[in-house]
Structure formats: structure tokens, C-alpha cells
Design an enzyme around this catalytic site. Structure first.
Site, short mmCIF file in Angstrom:
data_model
loop_
_atom_site.label_atom_id
_atom_site.label_comp_id
_atom_site.label_asym_id
_atom_site.label_seq_id
_atom_site.Cartn_x
_atom_site.Cartn_y
_atom_site.Cartn_z
N PRO A 11 -8.68 3.66 44.88
CA PRO A 11 -7.93 2.09 44.97
C PRO A 11 -6.45 2.50 45.04
O PRO A 11 -6.11 3.39 44.21
CB PRO A 11 -8.28 1.50 43.60
CG PRO A 11 -9.36 1.98 43.16
CD PRO A 11 -9.42 3.48 43.51
N GLY A 18 -3.07 7.78 41.34
CA GLY A 18 -2.56 8.83 41.97
C GLY A 18 -3.10 8.89 43.62
O GLY A 18 -2.88 9.98 44.17
N SER A 19 -3.20 7.69 44.20
CA SER A 19 -3.94 7.70 45.50
C SER A 19 -2.91 8.43 46.46
O SER A 19 -3.37 8.91 47.31
CB SER A 19 -4.37 6.32 45.82
OG SER A 19 -3.86 5.94 46.92
N ALA A 25 -3.02 12.04 46.14
CA ALA A 25 -4.27 12.78 46.48
C ALA A 25 -4.57 12.72 48.07
O ALA A 25 -5.03 13.78 48.66
CB ALA A 25 -5.52 11.98 45.92
N ASP A 31 1.97 13.56 38.98
CA ASP A 31 0.83 13.10 39.70
C ASP A 31 0.41 14.04 40.65
O ASP A 31 -0.65 14.70 40.70
CB ASP A 31 1.14 11.76 40.48
CG ASP A 31 1.03 10.27 39.76
OD1 ASP A 31 0.88 10.51 38.51
OD2 ASP A 31 0.67 9.33 40.33
O1 PMV Z 1 1.38 6.60 40.09
P1 PMV Z 1 0.94 5.94 38.61
O2 PMV Z 1 1.07 4.45 38.76
O3 PMV Z 1 -0.05 6.83 37.76
O4 PMV Z 1 2.18 6.29 37.78
C1 PMV Z 1 2.92 7.54 37.45
C2 PMV Z 1 3.42 7.59 36.31
C3 PMV Z 1 4.94 7.27 35.89
O5 PMV Z 1 5.21 7.89 34.72
C4 PMV Z 1 4.98 5.68 35.76
C5 PMV Z 1 5.68 7.56 36.99
C6 PMV Z 1 6.01 8.95 37.07
O6 PMV Z 1 6.63 9.28 38.06
O7 PMV Z 1 5.59 9.92 36.23
#
Ligand code: PMV
Length: 309
Positions: free
Chosen positions: A96, A102-103, A106, A147
Site C-alpha cells: 500500500p 516503504g513502497s 521498494a 527505508d
Molecule cells: O516512509 P515511512 O512513512 O515509513 O517513514 C519513514 C520514517 C521517518 O523517520 C518518518 C522518515 C525518515 O526519513 O526516516
């Protein structure tokens, strides 16, 4: 065919942008895949992004692509000093979007893997990670890099910005219920919102980031030693600080509460917040009950997964 998994942040989101450690694991029940076939001479490079219904033609002289997939392909061609090949790449993802899985990273990783392999120079490891990170900047503005790193390495990581990932061991596998709230939320916006708060009151917010750092270090030790109750407790503490950072929401709080009431050892939001997913640590025998409870509380979808082992 090449692929890349989704990811889950266990601890430390947001504070990781400010130099605190964070812990993330791959989540391979969801993934992005890229497959390619040769195209007739003169047709060039085309990406078909099935999930968003887009057909993208990649040209090297397009200096400001408005699409992250086009940008990922351009970066790959430039890195490999290649012209766009006559190739059609089919890209599909079960992850999603804008949900903390992390779409973006990925799909970039799967695409770059497929394109570089088709060009005869497969990009992997640090070289792949650096390209995916560049694309993440287009998605997120100022990403920490967690991510792309967990997704490219496909292994649990303890991550500190600028220092990179450190290996750590999971002393005893543990079970998570993952619940997608079904609400899309932009990480770019939540990261920008936290930045604004921090700039208005740096001392106050630095203190919250420091608190998260303490939690993440304690969580790492608990994970290494396999102390489930302690991991769960650190999740609860982490969620409370994320509430103070204003990145939770009524819906996320409700899902977290439902998981705890159904007997989870701990629960928190995961990722950028204000939507996206929550995670709950559970005794394996209690996983179904917790999953049912969070669905009852409004989760759009739940998964049960084992981390480690
Ligand atoms: O991409 P997400 O929604 O899993 O968020 C990433 C994590 C954050 O710490 C909010 C942002 C980051 O760049 O690390």
C-alpha cells in the site's frame, strides 16, 4: 524478474531524521516486482507502472522528471553510462502506498535491479542503496535513509543517519500483528510538520528526540536478549513520544488501544504516522485475537509476521 520487500520501522521513526538510532526490519509478505521484455528497435525504454495505471517513457535529456520511477531509471542509466535500451519494464507492487511500508523505496529498488541487470551490470548493495536514496529525496524531501537501507539490504537493521546500518541479532524470534489503517498519509508532510515544531521550540523537541533515542537503545538490548515484555513496553513508550510529536491520530491511537486491550505486549504506530500502519507485539498464541480486535477497531487489513528466526 527482480523484487524488493516492504519494510516496518520497529522503533525510532522521526527522531532518526535528527540523528537518533532507529530499528527496522524487512516485511516480505508485501513486495514490489519488476520484469522486462525486449522491445522493438527505436521504441526506447518504457516503464509500465500497473498499480497506478501509468506508462512512462524514459529520456535521458529530460532534466526535471515529475515521476520518481522515471528519475530512478535515469539515475541508473547515468550511473552505468548507458543509453535507454529498447526495453519494456513491467512494475507491480502489493505494498500500500503512503502507509509506512516503504513502497517508494521498494519500487525504486526493484526497478533499478531489473534495469541494471538488463543492461548487463546488476546494481546491488551500497551502489543500489545510494541510487534508491536519491529517489527517496524526491519522495520525502529529507529522508534519513532508513527505508532504502533496510529494503536494499533485506535484513533487520539498527540504523544511525550518517553512520549507516549496524548488524544486530534477534535473540528470540517475536511475533507482530501489523495493521494498515487504510489511511494514506504523506511522510513528506509529517516530516515537515515535525521540522516546523522543532524549529519553533528546538529545546523541547530535541528532548523528545533524545527520549526516543533512549527507548531505541533499550529496545535493541531487549531484542538482542529476547525479552518480549520489555520490547512491548518500549513500543508503548515510543508511541507516547510519537503522540507528543503530533504524528499519531485518533484512528492510530484507537488501533493501538484495541491491540493492547486484546492482550498485545505493546503497540505503536510505525513509519511517518497520521495514517499508515500500526504494529503490535503479541504472544504467538494471541496473534489471531489481536488481529481480529484491530480489524474490529477499523483496520483495513492485518498481517501476522514473525521477526527473526
Ligand atoms: O516512509 P515511512 O512513512 O515509513 O517513514 C519513514 C520514517 C521517518 O523517520 C518518518 C522518515 C525518515 O526519513 O526516516
Amino acid at each position: 524478474m527482480h523484487s524488493a520487500p516492504a519494510k516496518i520501522i520497529l522503533f525510532g521513526e522521526h527522531a532518526v531524521v535528527y540523528g537518533q538510532p532507529a530499528i527496522a526490519v524487512p516485511f516480505s509478505a508485501l513486495s514490489a516486482t519488476a520484469d522486462s521484455i525486449a522491445a522493438p528497435d527505436g521504441t526506447g525504454l518504457t516503464i509500465i507502472a500497473h498499480d497506478v495505471g501509468r506508462v512512462l517513457h524514459v529520456y535521458l535529456d529530460d532534466d526535471s522528471p515529475d515521476n520518481a520511477l522515471t528519475y530512478a531509471a535515469q539515475l541508473t542509466l547515468r550511473k552505468l553510462h548507458a543509453r535507454p535500451p529498447n526495453l519494456t519494464i513491467d512494475l507491480r507492487s502489493t505494498i500500500p502506498v503512503a502507509s509506512g511500508f516503504g513502497s517508494g523505496a521498494a519500487v525504486s529498488a526493484a526497478l533499478i535491479r531489473e534495469l541494471s541487470a538488463a543492461l548487463g551490470s546488476p546494481l546491488e548493495g551500497d551502489r543500489l542503496n545510494a541510487l534508491v536514496f536519491e529517489v527517496e529525496k524526491m519522495h520525502h524531501g529529507t529522508p534519513s535513509g532508513i527505508d532504502n537501507t533496510v529494503i536494499v539490504k533485506n535484513t533487520p537493521i539498527y540504523f544511525v543517519r550518517d553512520a549507516g546500518p549496524q548488524a544486530f541479532t534477534i535473540g528470540r524470534p517475536f511475533t507482530l500483528v501489523i495493521a494498515d489503517s487504510g489511511i494514506a498519509a504523506s511522510t513528506r508532510e509529517t516530516v515537515a510538520a515535525v521540522r516546523k515544531l522543532y524549529e519553533a521550540k528546538p529545546a523541547r523537541y530535541q528532548q523528545l528526540f533524545d527520549q526516543i533515542g533512549v527507548i531505541v537503545r533499550a529496545a535493541k538490548a531487549a531484542i538482542e536478549q529476547g525479552r518480549w515484555a520489555d520490547i512491548g513496553q518500549q513500543m508503548n513508550l515510543n508511541h507516547a513520544v510519537l503522540q507528543d510529536l503530533t504524528v499519531s491520530s485518533e484512528v492510530l491511537d484507537r488501533l493501538v488501544q484495541a491491540a493492547r486491550e486484546a492482550g498485545a505486549l505493546g503497540a505503536k504506530l510505525s513509519g511517518g504516522g497520521r495514517g499508515g500502519n500500526v504494529i503490535a507485539l503479541v504472544e504467538p498464541a494471541n496473534a489471531k485475537r489481536v488481529a481480529a480486535a484491530v480489524r474490529q477497531a477499523g483496520a483495513a487489513h492485518t498481517w501476522v509476521t514473525t521477526v527473526g528466526g
